[in-house]
Write an enzyme that holds these catalytic residues in place. Structure first.
Site, PDB file in Angstrom:
ATOM      1  N   ASP A  25      -6.831   1.179   1.181  1.00 29.27           N
ATOM      2  CA  ASP A  25      -6.795   1.536   2.600  1.00 29.27           C
ATOM      3  C   ASP A  25      -8.128   1.110   3.217  1.00 29.27           C
ATOM      4  O   ASP A  25      -8.936   0.440   2.578  1.00 29.27           O
ATOM      5  CB  ASP A  25      -6.516   3.040   2.770  1.00 29.27           C
ATOM      6  CG  ASP A  25      -7.765   3.859   2.530  1.00 29.27           C
ATOM      7  OD1 ASP A  25      -8.692   3.369   1.840  1.00 29.27           O
ATOM      8  OD2 ASP A  25      -7.850   4.980   3.055  1.00 29.27           O
TER       9      ASP A  25
ATOM     10  N   LYS B  79       0.841  -1.213   0.000  1.00 31.19           N
ATOM     11  CA  LYS B  79       0.000   0.000   0.000  1.00 31.19           C
ATOM     12  C   LYS B  79       0.870   1.255   0.000  1.00 31.19           C
ATOM     13  O   LYS B  79       0.687   2.153  -0.825  1.00 31.19           O
ATOM     14  CB  LYS B  79      -0.918  -0.012   1.228  1.00 31.19           C
ATOM     15  CG  LYS B  79      -1.806   1.200   1.309  1.00 31.19           C
ATOM     16  CD  LYS B  79      -2.620   1.185   2.593  1.00 31.19           C
ATOM     17  CE  LYS B  79      -2.546   2.534   3.232  1.00 31.19           C
ATOM     18  NZ  LYS B  79      -2.811   2.527   4.649  1.00 31.19           N
TER      19      LYS B  79
END
Ligand code: SF4
Length: 227
Positions: free
Chosen positions: A145, A126
């Site tokens: 997220d 991420k």
């Protein structure tokens, strides 16, 4: 309960179209002025709000300038400088170690590949995706997220639970030119309307296509639990 489009691809395209109209200026909310600051801000933002990170980095980025400053900083001092951030001790260590690697292996520059970025301390897929997209203009995937995770499941785009699997599903159905923007749109909508605990389905532009819409859906598909 809304009626989703006939395919997850069509559902994803409608979600993007509508949210782009709602949030035309949607973009990253972390503040930074170079790639290293971006990397540090993203490491700090794990399980912490962007507002808190921006408050803390305003002073941090004044005090520390470049990877040498972070790599050479005593652990206690850097941790103290980050002490309003969640897990500040671990994050200080990640930053010091990452900057050491950047100096030793990358001539002091933040690397520009997924493989090299994810070798840095405290950097997962991420964080690497955010740095690639906003630091290097390289879009290799979709940043997943907590908001992307929740909205993708609520909207019936995927039933996957783990971020890596959700990203794979989204890559298949979100048009590539929207991979970067998809994240920011979900974050804006997740903060403003489709919040974790009390989404405002009555005021939502996706209500007619959302299978979790609270009007008569009994289940929040994000959790699989009753509303
Ligand atoms: S606010 Fe309600 S209708 Fe809108 S996306 Fe979230 S759960 Fe669906």
């Amino acid at each position: 309960m809304g009626t989703p489009r006939e395919s997850t691809q069509a559902q994803a395209e409608t979600v993007v179209d509508r949210l782009k109209e709602e949030y035309p200026d949607s973009t990253i909310s972390l503040r930074y002025s170079n790639r290293l600051e971006l990397l540090i801000a993203v490491i700090l933002s794990a399980q912490c709000t962007d507002e808190r990170v921006n408050e803390e980095t305003a002073d941090l980025f004044e005090k520390y300038d470049g990877p040498e400053d972070y790599a050479n900083a005593p652990q206690d001092e850097l941790a103290e400088d980050l002490n309003s951030i969640t897990y500040y001790n671990s994050k200080a260590e990640y930053i010091r170690n990452s900057c050491q690697t950047i100096l030793e292996d990358h001539d002091g520059e933040v690397p520009d590949t997924m493989a090299e970025l994810t070798e840095l301390s405290g950097v997962g897929r991420k964080t690497a995706n955010v740095v690639l997209q906003h630091g290097h203009d390289i879009v290799e995937g979709v940043v997943v997220d907590t908001h992307v995770q929740r909205l993708s499941r609520r909207l019936g785009l995927t039933e996957e639970k783990r971020p890596e699997r959700i990203e794979e599903a989204l890559i298949d159905i979100v048009p590539e030119e929207h991979w970067q923007q998809f994240t920011h749109l979900c974050i804006d909508h997740g903060r403003a309307v489709c919040t974790a605990r009390n989404p405002d389905c009555d005021g939502c532009v996706l209500a007619d296509i959302c299978p979790s819409e609270r009007g008569d859906s009994e289940v929040d598909l994000a959790s699989g639990e009753p509303w």
